[in-house]
Design an enzyme around this catalytic site. Sequence first.
Site, PDB file in Angstrom:
ATOM      1  N   HIS A 104       0.979  -1.010   0.010  1.00  0.00           N
ATOM      2  CA  HIS A 104       0.280   0.327  -0.125  1.00  0.00           C
ATOM      3  C   HIS A 104       1.084   1.850   0.000  1.00  0.00           C
ATOM      4  CE1 HIS A 104      -3.833   2.237   0.329  1.00  0.00           C
ATOM      5  NE2 HIS A 104      -3.049   3.101   1.506  1.00  0.00           N
ATOM      6  N   LYS A 137     -10.274  -9.041   5.477  1.00  0.00           N
ATOM      7  CA  LYS A 137     -11.478  -8.794   5.067  1.00  0.00           C
ATOM      8  C   LYS A 137     -11.165  -7.072   4.813  1.00  0.00           C
ATOM      9  CE  LYS A 137     -14.242 -12.334   6.295  1.00  0.00           C
ATOM     10  NZ  LYS A 137     -16.162 -13.004   7.230  1.00  0.00           N
ATOM     11  N   ASP A 140      -6.986  -3.166   3.711  1.00  0.00           N
ATOM     12  CA  ASP A 140      -5.741  -2.265   3.935  1.00  0.00           C
ATOM     13  C   ASP A 140      -6.166  -1.909   5.522  1.00  0.00           C
ATOM     14  OD1 ASP A 140      -5.584  -1.957   1.468  1.00  0.00           O
ATOM     15  OD2 ASP A 140      -6.326   0.480   1.904  1.00  0.00           O
ATOM     16  N   THR A 432     -32.468  -1.747   3.582  1.00  0.00           N
ATOM     17  CA  THR A 432     -33.418  -1.615   4.376  1.00  0.00           C
ATOM     18  C   THR A 432     -32.407  -2.637   5.488  1.00  0.00           C
ATOM     19  OG1 THR A 432     -35.433  -2.581   6.135  1.00  0.00           O
ATOM     20  CG2 THR A 432     -35.040  -3.521   3.035  1.00  0.00           C
ATOM     21  N   SER A 433     -31.889  -2.735   6.211  1.00  0.00           N
ATOM     22  CA  SER A 433     -31.878  -3.226   7.371  1.00  0.00           C
ATOM     23  C   SER A 433     -32.164  -5.097   7.229  1.00  0.00           C
ATOM     24  CB  SER A 433     -31.826  -2.775   9.005  1.00  0.00           C
ATOM     25  OG  SER A 433     -32.581  -2.811   9.362  1.00  0.00           O
ATOM     26  N   GLU A 434     -33.566  -5.046   7.334  1.00  0.00           N
ATOM     27  CA  GLU A 434     -34.752  -5.854   7.008  1.00  0.00           C
ATOM     28  C   GLU A 434     -33.781  -7.279   5.653  1.00  0.00           C
ATOM     29  OE1 GLU A 434     -37.412  -7.580   7.784  1.00  0.00           O
ATOM     30  OE2 GLU A 434     -38.076  -6.704   9.497  1.00  0.00           O
ATOM     31  N   LEU A 527     -45.768  -7.117  24.601  1.00  0.00           N
ATOM     32  CA  LEU A 527     -44.652  -7.242  24.359  1.00  0.00           C
ATOM     33  C   LEU A 527     -44.821  -8.883  23.390  1.00  0.00           C
ATOM     34  CD1 LEU A 527     -42.933  -6.895  27.403  1.00  0.00           C
ATOM     35  CD2 LEU A 527     -42.268  -5.769  25.363  1.00  0.00           C
ATOM     36  N   ILE A 528     -44.729  -8.821  21.791  1.00  0.00           N
ATOM     37  CA  ILE A 528     -44.258  -9.193  21.243  1.00  0.00           C
ATOM     38  C   ILE A 528     -43.318 -10.930  21.532  1.00  0.00           C
ATOM     39  CG2 ILE A 528     -44.671 -10.173  18.007  1.00  0.00           C
ATOM     40  CD1 ILE A 528     -46.781  -8.468  19.825  1.00  0.00           C
ATOM     41  N   GLY A 531     -40.703 -10.203  23.714  1.00  0.00           N
ATOM     42  CA  GLY A 531     -40.305  -8.682  24.014  1.00  0.00           C
ATOM     43  C   GLY A 531     -38.995  -8.724  23.817  1.00  0.00           C
ATOM     44  N   GLN A 533     -36.281  -9.264  21.590  1.00  0.00           N
ATOM     45  CA  GLN A 533     -35.959  -9.455  19.685  1.00  0.00           C
ATOM     46  C   GLN A 533     -35.048  -7.663  20.330  1.00  0.00           C
ATOM     47  OE1 GLN A 533     -39.095  -8.946  20.408  1.00  0.00           O
ATOM     48  NE2 GLN A 533     -40.222 -10.374  19.413  1.00  0.00           N
ATOM     49  N   ARG A 619     -30.056  -7.205  15.574  1.00  0.00           N
ATOM     50  CA  ARG A 619     -29.664  -6.904  14.299  1.00  0.00           C
ATOM     51  C   ARG A 619     -29.017  -5.900  14.359  1.00  0.00           C
ATOM     52  NH1 ARG A 619     -34.846  -5.106  11.774  1.00  0.00           N
ATOM     53  NH2 ARG A 619     -35.387  -7.312  11.267  1.00  0.00           N
TER      54      ARG A 619
END
EC number: 2.1.2.13
Length: 660
Positions: A104, A137, A140, A432-434, A527-528, A531, A533, A619
């Site tokens: 480099h 990965k 530099d 999207t992060s989805e 809270l699905i 909650g 997640q 996520r």
Amino acid sequence: MKTVVFAYHDMGCLGIEALLAAGYEISAIFTHTDNPGEKAFYGSVAHLAAERGIPVYAPDNVNHPLWVERIAQLSPEVIFSFYYRHLICDEILQLAPAGAFNLHGSLLPKYRGRAPLNWVLVNGETETGVTLHRMVKRADAGAIVAQLRVAIAPDDIAITLHHKLCHATRQLLEQTLPAIKHGNILEIAQRENEATCFGRRTPDDSFLEWHKPASVLHNMVRAVADPWPGAFSYVGNQKFTVWSSRVHPHASKAQPGSVISIAPLLIACGDGALEIVTGQAGDGITMQGSQLAQTLGLVQGSRLNSQPACTARRRTRVLILGVNGFIGNHLTERLLREDHYEVYGLDIGSDAISRFLNHPHFHFVEGDISIHSEWIEYHVKKCDVVLPLVAIATPIEYTRNPLRVFELDFEENLRIIRYCVKYRKRIIFPSTSEVYGMCSDKYFDEDHSNLIVGPVNKPRWIYSVSKQLLDRVIWAYGEKEGLQFTLFRPFNWMGPRLDNLNAARIGSSRAITQLILNLVEGSPIKLIDGGKQKRCFTDIRDGIEALYRIIENAGNRCDGEIINIGNPENEASIEELGEMLLASFEKHPLRHHFPPFAGFRVVESSSYYGKGYQDVEHRKPSIRNAHRCLDWEPKIDMQETIDETLDFFLRTVDLTDKPS
């Protein structure tokens, strides 16, 4: 010792010669075909390989599985890269037991990225160097094996510094290659807190902005002098190139860009004056400064400009489809804060943008993108930058109306993408992060993480795959038809105007708005699936600042990039979000107007979202591309965002019927 080499440019030739001199056996060389639009002043790796009888290849994508397999069959013990212009995938790097090493042209960790030779001159550095480092990965970023410093003299220009770096490279490789061959090297990890990163440069980046100090402009001239394209300016609509210059500490009250004298040709700058020693008018010949002044028709007091006169004052036209949405209205506010943007917007409503409707540089039409196709095509053609922000992005709709999600999010946006291709317009597309789905990586990486979704009978994924397919279509248009694009992936942006409480009443809103509605109405917070997640929540102001920098696109660093925009430090579960929101609600001055808290209630996702829903446990974004391309990092703590979002929504509630 068997090696496979990736090489280009003079440095590539030097690296190959050094390897052969050190007794390495080169099984194959990978290089690039020359770009006909680039002035080739450097040696040809392909010619050298042919002369030495070494197989040489120039694939479009060396990381394709077929090439990975062919390289694996060569059984390299070590891999070297000398100024190869593409990132080499980890699958190839892992093929060599002794590792892979890259040369480099800077003193890492400073000046990672592209064109370090030019950037050090642009920035007025007095020292640079060459570094041989282990390849990992990240570009530099691997451990340093050897470095050699190179002094930059005040009279150095790009080509003289290039020759110095070539000389240093020869010395460095002569000293280091035998040690690598015998496994006798000392590696030093790079200090990440000292790292700087720069993107590629294009000829258009080298215009002379006369309001800057003369020393800064002189450094620009040095950085791109022949055989590079040169720094340039305009007299009216006549472009001219400055090939060499000198700084004069000239005290003048003249406006920057004014001609102070003809012989020598002196131009007033923001600080001092720049003497144009040699230059060139249009595509003509190089001449000394006073002759250039005559050719351009300059006299004392003439004014130069950085852009053609006919376009010097035109604002950048930005088309925002979905301008009334959460991102659209905040972005409009940020753009109109500057004086060089004209915003054109379309949406089916205008409540969030009503504060801009009388702004002279904001132009709004109320309409539906599925109906107003002619208006959209005309404005894509008219504008410079296009942001198609229209989408259904609320999870309950993915299972409730999957076909409508596909029709709007995919089909309508594909048409807009094709308009951008047709009229060669820059598109900044909201991925999207989805798209990462159920990826198991600790950090979701734009360039390396796998995009994993559930089975077809789970319609919850129709939004994710619609967006992912558009990402791939845009990428393909960029590769094959030259579409200028940037994809950005928001990670749970939140703030004022995120949906509205009426949308939350029918379940068609994002998490925090739904929770605020529960508090306002005195209903239990659901809270699905408990909650648990986890998400990384990002303040809208941080997100918009990153998006604004993508639009600005300094040095074209965002072209062809995918950029996560999120705050990995603001990670919390939905349950924790609810608890933080509740604490803020209980302290709010309007709290007494609302019913008592009704508690938390755990519900199954199928009963809330319907059949076909799957959730994601975590996520968290990698934001290395945002650091590299935007020099951006999020600053706003999650609690501050929660407080401001809650305050905004509570103050929109009609309190006349509420208890006091």
